[in-house]
Design an enzyme around this catalytic site. Structure first.
Site, mmCIF file in Angstrom:
data_model
loop_
_atom_site.group_PDB
_atom_site.id
_atom_site.type_symbol
_atom_site.label_atom_id
_atom_site.label_comp_id
_atom_site.label_asym_id
_atom_site.label_seq_id
_atom_site.Cartn_x
_atom_site.Cartn_y
_atom_site.Cartn_z
ATOM 1 N N GLY A 53 0.697 -1.228 0.091
ATOM 2 C CA GLY A 53 -0.156 0.107 0.101
ATOM 3 C C GLY A 53 1.150 1.069 0.278
ATOM 4 O O GLY A 53 1.773 1.277 -0.937
ATOM 5 N N GLU A 54 0.615 2.256 0.845
ATOM 6 C CA GLU A 54 0.977 3.567 1.424
ATOM 7 C C GLU A 54 2.065 3.212 2.417
ATOM 8 O O GLU A 54 1.259 3.295 3.349
ATOM 9 C CB GLU A 54 0.440 4.525 0.578
ATOM 10 C CG GLU A 54 1.388 5.811 0.664
ATOM 11 C CD GLU A 54 2.245 5.590 0.035
ATOM 12 O OE1 GLU A 54 2.232 5.617 -1.395
ATOM 13 O OE2 GLU A 54 4.163 6.184 -0.020
ATOM 14 N N SER A 55 3.616 2.887 2.392
ATOM 15 C CA SER A 55 3.650 3.041 3.802
ATOM 16 C C SER A 55 3.419 3.828 4.923
ATOM 17 O O SER A 55 3.613 3.856 6.167
ATOM 18 C CB SER A 55 5.378 2.570 3.587
ATOM 19 O OG SER A 55 5.991 3.155 3.107
ATOM 20 N N CYS A 85 6.027 -5.326 0.068
ATOM 21 C CA CYS A 85 5.550 -4.555 -0.417
ATOM 22 C C CYS A 85 6.289 -3.050 0.438
ATOM 23 O O CYS A 85 7.067 -2.893 1.337
ATOM 24 C CB CYS A 85 5.109 -3.764 -1.286
ATOM 25 S SG CYS A 85 5.628 -2.644 -2.796
ATOM 26 N N ARG A 117 12.929 2.531 -1.008
ATOM 27 C CA ARG A 117 11.747 2.704 -1.370
ATOM 28 C C ARG A 117 10.990 3.757 -2.872
ATOM 29 O O ARG A 117 12.239 4.368 -3.319
ATOM 30 C CB ARG A 117 10.800 4.531 -0.970
ATOM 31 C CG ARG A 117 10.737 3.351 0.733
ATOM 32 C CD ARG A 117 9.743 4.368 1.337
ATOM 33 N NE ARG A 117 8.066 5.101 0.670
ATOM 34 C CZ ARG A 117 7.936 6.399 1.015
ATOM 35 N NH1 ARG A 117 7.962 7.474 1.643
ATOM 36 N NH2 ARG A 117 6.604 6.118 0.783
ATOM 37 N N ARG A 145 5.771 0.118 -7.443
ATOM 38 C CA ARG A 145 6.064 1.566 -7.667
ATOM 39 C C ARG A 145 7.004 0.379 -6.372
ATOM 40 O O ARG A 145 7.177 1.208 -5.280
ATOM 41 C CB ARG A 145 5.538 2.093 -6.520
ATOM 42 C CG ARG A 145 5.061 3.015 -7.643
ATOM 43 C CD ARG A 145 3.652 4.609 -7.055
ATOM 44 N NE ARG A 145 2.573 3.653 -6.248
ATOM 45 C CZ ARG A 145 2.565 3.771 -4.930
ATOM 46 N NH1 ARG A 145 4.048 4.752 -4.532
ATOM 47 N NH2 ARG A 145 1.694 3.808 -4.347
ATOM 48 N N HIS A 185 4.917 -8.324 -4.488
ATOM 49 C CA HIS A 185 3.490 -8.447 -4.223
ATOM 50 C C HIS A 185 2.782 -10.312 -4.352
ATOM 51 O O HIS A 185 2.165 -10.261 -5.463
ATOM 52 C CB HIS A 185 2.348 -7.750 -4.755
ATOM 53 C CG HIS A 185 2.244 -6.419 -4.317
ATOM 54 N ND1 HIS A 185 1.507 -5.974 -3.761
ATOM 55 C CD2 HIS A 185 2.919 -5.500 -4.848
ATOM 56 C CE1 HIS A 185 1.339 -4.245 -3.248
ATOM 57 N NE2 HIS A 185 2.193 -4.373 -4.259
ATOM 58 N N GLU A 187 0.358 -12.147 -3.163
ATOM 59 C CA GLU A 187 -0.920 -12.054 -3.103
ATOM 60 C C GLU A 187 -1.696 -12.440 -4.597
ATOM 61 O O GLU A 187 -2.746 -12.738 -5.003
ATOM 62 C CB GLU A 187 -1.506 -11.320 -2.113
ATOM 63 C CG GLU A 187 -1.529 -9.697 -2.550
ATOM 64 C CD GLU A 187 0.285 -9.067 -2.505
ATOM 65 O OE1 GLU A 187 0.875 -10.181 -2.413
ATOM 66 O OE2 GLU A 187 -0.123 -7.720 -2.475
HETATM 67 N N1 GLN Z 1 5.775 2.983 -3.048
HETATM 68 C C1 GLN Z 1 5.063 2.300 -2.120
HETATM 69 C C2 GLN Z 1 6.048 2.745 -1.033
HETATM 70 O O1 GLN Z 1 6.871 3.437 -0.297
HETATM 71 C C3 GLN Z 1 4.908 1.077 -1.730
HETATM 72 C C4 GLN Z 1 4.328 0.377 -2.531
HETATM 73 C C5 GLN Z 1 3.503 -1.067 -2.591
HETATM 74 O O2 GLN Z 1 2.976 -1.336 -1.354
HETATM 75 N N2 GLN Z 1 2.906 -1.401 -3.747
HETATM 76 O O3 GLN Z 1 5.284 2.926 0.787
#
Ligand code: GLN
Length: 203
Positions: A53-55, A85, A117, A145, A185, A187
Site C-alpha cells: 500500500g502506501e507505507s 512491498c 523506496r 512502485r 506482491h 498475493e
Molecule cells: N511505494 C510504496 C511505499 O513506499 C509501496 C508500494 C506498494 O506497496 N505497492 O510505501
C-alpha cells in the site's frame, strides 16, 4: 484453529485475505483470518501479514491508533510475519526514498535491512517478472512502485535477487528468522508465501 492477522489500515488487505483463504484450502489447513485494526486484535493471532500500500499512510494510521509499540513487540517476540512491498518498508531498520529524496523516519525497525523506496521509479515503471526465491522456487512477481533492499545484515539474509536493466542486480526478498520481507506482491500471483506463513503459525 490457527489465526492469521492482516494489518488492515490501508493497502491491499482484501487480496491478502483471499490469498490466505486459498492457501488454507490448498494446504488443507484450518485458518481464521482476522483484520487487525486495533491493538487488542493482536493478542489472539498466530501469524501476521503486513500488506502493500502506501507505507507513509500505514505508518501514520498505526501510530494514530496506538498500534505501533504492540505491533513491534509482537514481531520481535517471534510471531511469523509476511511483509510485502510497503510492509517491507515498514519493517526495515533503515529506509530512503528514491523519488522524493527525503530522509525517512525510523519505522518499526525490526528487520535488519536498508530499503530504497520507489527504487524502480513511479507507477508507470511497475512491472511483472519471473523470480527465483530460495525455498520457494520460481514465482511470478508483480512489482508496483516497489522498494529494493540496499543493505542486509545478520540475521537477515537475501533470498532473491533480480537483474534489472537499469539498476543491475538488486535484492528483492529477505528472510530473518520469523520474518519474510518481499519487495513484490505475492498475493496477486501465488499462495506459496501464505502457505509458508500458515505452516509457521501452526508450529
Ligand atoms: N511505494 C510504496 C511505499 O513506499 C509501496 C508500494 C506498494 O506497496 N505497492 O510505501
Amino acid at each position: 484453529m490457527t489465526r492469521i492477522g492482516v494489518l488492515a489500515l490501508q493497502g491491499d488487505v482484501e487480496e491478502h485475505i483471499y490469498a490466505l483463504m486459498k492457501a488454507s484450502k490448498t494446504s488443507n489447513l484450518n485458518v481464521e483470518v482476522v483484520e487487525v485494526k486495533k491493538p487488542s486484535q493482536l493478542d489472539s493471532i498466530d501469524g501476521l501479514v503486513i500488506p502493500g500500500g502506501e507505507s507513509t499512510t500505514i505508518r501514520y494510521l498505526a501510530s494514530y491508533i496506538g498500534l505501533t509499540p504492540k505491533l513491534k513487540a509482537k514481531i520481535e517476540e517471534g510471531i511469523p510475519t509476511l511483509a510485502t512491498c510497503a510492509g517491507l518498508v515498514i519493517l526495515a531498520k533503515k529506509a530512503r526514498d528514491a523519488v522524493l529524496k527525503e530522509p525517512e523516519q525510523s519505522l518499526l525497525g525490526v528487520l535488519n535491512v536498508e530499503v530504497l523506496r520507489n527504487a524502480f521509479g513511479r507507477q508507470k515503471d511497475s512491472f511483472e517478472t519471473k523470480l527465483l526465491v530460495e525455498g520457494f522456487g520460481e514465482v511470478k512477481a508483480v512489482f508496483i512502485r516497489a522498494p529494493i533492499v540496499t543493505e542486509v545484515w545478520n540475521p537477515a539474509k537475501p533470498i532473491s535477487k533480480l537483474n534489472h536493466p537499469k539498476l543491475g542486480e538488486v535484492i528483492v526478498a529477505v528472510k530473518q528468522e520469523n520474518i519474510i520481507g518481499l519487495a513484490f506482491h505475492p498475493e496477486l500471483t501465488t499462495t506459496a508465501f501464505h502457505e509458508w506463513l500458515i505452516n509457521e503459525a501452526i508450529k
